[in-house]
Design a protein around this motif. Structure first.
Motif, mmCIF file in Angstrom:
data_model
loop_
_atom_site.group_PDB
_atom_site.id
_atom_site.type_symbol
_atom_site.label_atom_id
_atom_site.label_comp_id
_atom_site.label_asym_id
_atom_site.label_seq_id
_atom_site.Cartn_x
_atom_site.Cartn_y
_atom_site.Cartn_z
ATOM 1 N N CYS A 85 0.826 -1.209 0.000
ATOM 2 C CA CYS A 85 0.000 0.000 0.000
ATOM 3 C C CYS A 85 0.858 1.257 0.000
ATOM 4 O O CYS A 85 0.567 2.230 -0.721
ATOM 5 C CB CYS A 85 -0.924 -0.005 1.220
ATOM 6 S SG CYS A 85 -2.214 -1.274 1.192
ATOM 7 N N ALA A 86 1.925 1.253 0.792
ATOM 8 C CA ALA A 86 2.798 2.424 0.860
ATOM 9 C C ALA A 86 3.481 2.683 -0.479
ATOM 10 O O ALA A 86 3.580 3.831 -0.933
ATOM 11 C CB ALA A 86 3.837 2.243 1.965
ATOM 12 N N ARG A 141 -2.973 6.768 7.283
ATOM 13 C CA ARG A 141 -3.967 5.717 7.552
ATOM 14 C C ARG A 141 -3.349 4.330 7.384
ATOM 15 O O ARG A 141 -3.644 3.409 8.153
ATOM 16 C CB ARG A 141 -5.146 5.891 6.590
ATOM 17 C CG ARG A 141 -6.260 4.877 6.784
ATOM 18 C CD ARG A 141 -6.960 5.063 8.116
ATOM 19 N NE ARG A 141 -8.035 4.097 8.278
ATOM 20 C CZ ARG A 141 -7.869 2.863 8.749
ATOM 21 N NH1 ARG A 141 -6.671 2.448 9.111
ATOM 22 N NH2 ARG A 141 -8.902 2.058 8.866
ATOM 23 N N VAL A 142 -2.464 4.154 6.398
ATOM 24 C CA VAL A 142 -1.784 2.872 6.207
ATOM 25 C C VAL A 142 -0.848 2.580 7.374
ATOM 26 O O VAL A 142 -0.728 1.430 7.812
ATOM 27 C CB VAL A 142 -1.009 2.886 4.875
ATOM 28 C CG1 VAL A 142 -0.132 1.647 4.743
ATOM 29 C CG2 VAL A 142 -1.963 2.980 3.701
ATOM 30 N N LEU A 143 -0.207 3.613 7.895
ATOM 31 C CA LEU A 143 0.727 3.427 9.003
ATOM 32 C C LEU A 143 0.027 3.168 10.326
ATOM 33 O O LEU A 143 0.679 2.786 11.297
ATOM 34 C CB LEU A 143 1.626 4.665 9.125
ATOM 35 C CG LEU A 143 2.510 4.971 7.914
ATOM 36 C CD1 LEU A 143 3.313 6.232 8.153
ATOM 37 C CD2 LEU A 143 3.421 3.802 7.592
ATOM 38 N N ASP A 144 -1.276 3.384 10.362
ATOM 39 C CA ASP A 144 -2.054 3.126 11.581
ATOM 40 C C ASP A 144 -3.177 2.154 11.248
ATOM 41 O O ASP A 144 -4.348 2.531 11.180
ATOM 42 C CB ASP A 144 -2.617 4.444 12.129
ATOM 43 C CG ASP A 144 -3.245 4.282 13.500
ATOM 44 O OD1 ASP A 144 -3.013 3.236 14.131
ATOM 45 O OD2 ASP A 144 -3.962 5.205 13.948
ATOM 46 N N PRO A 145 -2.862 0.902 11.009
ATOM 47 C CA PRO A 145 -3.873 -0.039 10.519
ATOM 48 C C PRO A 145 -4.944 -0.378 11.537
ATOM 49 O O PRO A 145 -6.020 -0.846 11.160
ATOM 50 C CB PRO A 145 -3.043 -1.284 10.161
ATOM 51 C CG PRO A 145 -1.839 -1.194 11.040
ATOM 52 C CD PRO A 145 -1.549 0.265 11.183
ATOM 53 N N SER A 154 -6.237 -0.779 3.733
ATOM 54 C CA SER A 154 -5.974 -1.224 2.364
ATOM 55 C C SER A 154 -6.982 -0.637 1.384
ATOM 56 O O SER A 154 -6.625 -0.279 0.248
ATOM 57 C CB SER A 154 -6.007 -2.748 2.298
ATOM 58 O OG SER A 154 -7.257 -3.244 2.751
ATOM 59 N N ALA A 155 -8.233 -0.486 1.827
ATOM 60 C CA ALA A 155 -9.234 0.142 0.965
ATOM 61 C C ALA A 155 -8.923 1.617 0.755
ATOM 62 O O ALA A 155 -9.064 2.141 -0.358
ATOM 63 C CB ALA A 155 -10.632 -0.025 1.576
ATOM 64 N N VAL A 156 -8.485 2.281 1.814
ATOM 65 C CA VAL A 156 -8.105 3.692 1.687
ATOM 66 C C VAL A 156 -6.923 3.838 0.731
ATOM 67 O O VAL A 156 -6.885 4.745 -0.115
ATOM 68 C CB VAL A 156 -7.774 4.285 3.075
ATOM 69 C CG1 VAL A 156 -7.179 5.676 2.936
ATOM 70 C CG2 VAL A 156 -9.017 4.323 3.949
ATOM 71 N N ALA A 157 -5.952 2.942 0.848
ATOM 72 C CA ALA A 157 -4.795 2.999 -0.057
ATOM 73 C C ALA A 157 -5.213 2.751 -1.503
ATOM 74 O O ALA A 157 -4.720 3.402 -2.432
ATOM 75 C CB ALA A 157 -3.752 1.978 0.379
ATOM 76 N N LEU A 158 -6.120 1.811 -1.707
ATOM 77 C CA LEU A 158 -6.599 1.521 -3.057
ATOM 78 C C LEU A 158 -7.369 2.709 -3.624
ATOM 79 O O LEU A 158 -7.184 3.081 -4.799
ATOM 80 C CB LEU A 158 -7.483 0.276 -3.030
ATOM 81 C CG LEU A 158 -8.039 -0.189 -4.380
ATOM 82 C CD1 LEU A 158 -6.902 -0.563 -5.324
ATOM 83 C CD2 LEU A 158 -8.987 -1.373 -4.181
#
Length: 574
Positions: free
Chosen positions: A146-147, A218-222, A232-236
């Motif tokens: 994701c990152a 948001r990815v760094l704070d799962p 993962s949805a936010v990253a997508l």
């Protein structure tokens, strides 16, 4: 194949250069140095047997590395894309490209992909490092993916924006300034919309994903359960929306590239009326120092500079509004600085980047257009040229200097800042502004290739700011054991000194520049620690002394370099 021969040539020639391998390996080496510094800051010299501590260390390293890489991707993708096209226009080679059988998409995509080649290689080289961090625990492979996806999409949209502005505008300074301000303005608009929709609503999460830093956080704070979207949805969503924005920008650039070019390159003579062609304007009085007269009394940087300054004023007004609407007991930003201080620092950083861009383009534009050779044939002295350029840069950037100072004057009038601290802040800010302007001129003299000069100048400023940010985070992480972890910071500071030395002494090394490269990171480190301890006088003294000395170390060789490096024999004036 879509990018055409421009990208094919770049992809074949760049790997033949030694600098390509040095940059790639140096990038990974810098990550490992940062990992070592973070390890010493976290554990010190004690032996670690707890897997939980190692996992927390892996999570800390991953957070720092991903945020730093995201900032690097956005900044340098936009800078390389804008500088690549702007250099073609300055050298008048854009007309030659337009006269070939290159299709519009081959021209736009070729220049864009060529510019993104180095950031893309660095992003690919970082994947094994992130995989190694994942083995420490605290980070999953899904987070790594994701990152990397967010960083890649952010770099693509930033490069697309820089390419659009470069094909649109003619002056290099306008291109760089609009590119930087546009990125800041876009992030500000996203955050402004979130204040209306709410950051925790479904619409707010989707809109907020357009801000790559918010999506990366948001990815760094799962484990954050805010909203119904997983990290993962936010990253997508973030990667998809940014990719869509990049595609729209590229398509718009392809459609407009022949409209913007070559009519603007050829000038406005074709639009003049036939009756106006024979009109002779009365001569304008020129000062005894023609260089600074040209910088101050003519539109040497284009007629749209006022638009750039108005955009900066809008950003400053938005920063002031955010401070006024903030709750009285707002927490410290990143646990280090108040919201008012964060707004002032953000405006100051943007001002220094723009001033540095104007400083470096003040010389690169002269060289690319061939007017520098004309100046060599005149009786203008080296001092008149250098001080004229420096004074012109500071004069044309007066709004960028005054607005942050007015911001602090307003804060002083509110009684929330003492007069003593205001004087310290003003002196430190003015020292950094002068340093940024002189660094731009120094890079313009040191590098004969405009794209390299711009990348070196703005890159030095960028890594200086990023280094300060990382150092502050690591110091806060060390907390009470800072004294025991001091040797680990020396490795980090030494790396910064070597990078600064390589940038400052590229062409004409001197003992003063070597000394400046050695003491500047150490003095900056002392100023950071003094600030975190609540001291004020020490911060001001070390900032003014270190950056003032570095400015003088660049100024003195610049005066002589104007004669020796460019082949000019200075004639005494009668």
């Amino acid at each position: 194949m879509l990018a055409g021969p421009l990208f094919s040539r770049e992809a074949l020639t760049v790997p033949r250069q030694l600098s390509h391998f040095l940059i790639r390996s140096g990038y990974v080496a810098a990550f490992f140095v940062l990992m070592y510094t973070a390890a010493q800051t976290t554990f010190g010299w004690q032996q670690v047997r707890n897997l939980g501590d190692i996992a927390r260390y892996g999570q800390l390293v991953f957070q720092v590395l991903t945020m730093v890489q995201l900032a690097i991707m956005i900044f340098f993708a936009a800078l390389f894309a804008a500088g690549n096209v702007a250099q073609e226009k300055d050298r008048r080679t854009m007309l030659l490209l337009l006269m070939t059988d290159l299709r519009d998409r081959e021209l736009v995509l070729g220049k864009l992909c060529s510019s993104l080649l180095l950031p893309g290689v660095l992003l690919a080289a970082s994947i094994p490092v992130f995989t190694l961090v994942q083995m420490l625990g605290g980070v999953s492979l899904q987070q790594v993916a994701c990152a990397v996806a967010i960083s890649a999409a952010s770099g693509l949209v930033a490069g697309s924006w820089g390419s659009l502005v470069a094909f649109w505008r003619e002056k290099t300074f306008q291109t760089l300034a609009i590119t930087l301000i546009g990125i800041v303005f876009f992030l500000g608009v996203v955050e402004g919309v979130l204040t209306v929709t709410g950051s925790l609503s479904d619409v707010g999460i989707i809109i907020g994903s357009l801000n790559p830093f918010r999506a990366m956080a948001r990815v760094l704070d799962p484990l954050n359960s805010a909203g119904r979207f997983s990290y993962s949805a936010v990253a997508l969503i973030s990667s998809g929306l940014l990719l869509l924005v990049a595609v729209l920008i590229i398509l718009f650039t392809i459609v407009r590239v022949r409209v913007w070019n070559p009519s603007r390159t050829l000038g406005d003579m074709a639009t003049l009326d036939e009756n106006d062609r024979g009109v002779v304007r009365p001569p304008r009085p020129v000062w005894n120092s023609p260089v600074i007269w040209r910088e101050m009394m003519t539109k040497a940087y284009g007629r749209k500079v006022i638009v750039i300054k108005l955009a900066y004023v809008v950003i400053a007004a938005a920063a002031l509004y955010s401070v006024l609407t903030a709750p009285p007991n707002s927490p410290l930003v990143l646990g280090m600085i108040s919201p008012v201080g964060a707004a002032f620092v953000s405006l100051s950083l943007l001002s220094m980047l723009l001033i540095n861009a104007q400083g470096v383009t003040a010389l690169t534009s002269e060289r690319d257009t061939g007017t520098l050779e004309l100046l060599l044939a005149t009786d203008i002295s080296a001092k008149e040229f250098i001080f004229g350029k420096l004074g012109g840069v500071l004069y044309n950037s007066k709004e960028l200097i005054l607005i942050p100072l007015l911001f602090m004057i307003w804060y002083l009038g509110q009684g929330q800042l003492t007069l003593e601290n205001f004087i310290y802040i003003a002196l430190g800010f003015l020292s950094l502004v002068t340093f940024a302007a002189m660094l731009g001129l120094h890079s313009g003299l040191s590098y004969t290739v405009s794209r390299t000069a711009i990348a070196s100048s703005l890159g030095t400023m960028f890594f200086l700011f990023v280094g300060i940010f990382i150092c502050m985070i690591l110091i806060l992480q060390a907390r009470a054991s800072f004294g025991l972890q001091l040797p680990s910071f020396l490795v980090f500071i030494l790396g910064g000194s070597l990078g600064l030395w390589a940038s400052l002494t590229h062409r004409n090394p001197s003992p003063a520049l070597t000394l400046a490269a050695g003491i500047l990171p150490f003095c900056t480190f002392y100023a950071i620690t003094s600030f975190l301890l609540g001291q004020t006088l020490g911060v001001c003294l070390f900032v003014v002394a270190a950056y003032g000395f570095t400015t003088l170390a660049m100024l003195v060789p610049a005066i002589s370099e104007y004669d020796s490096a460019l082949g000019r024999t200075e004639m005494p004036k009668g």
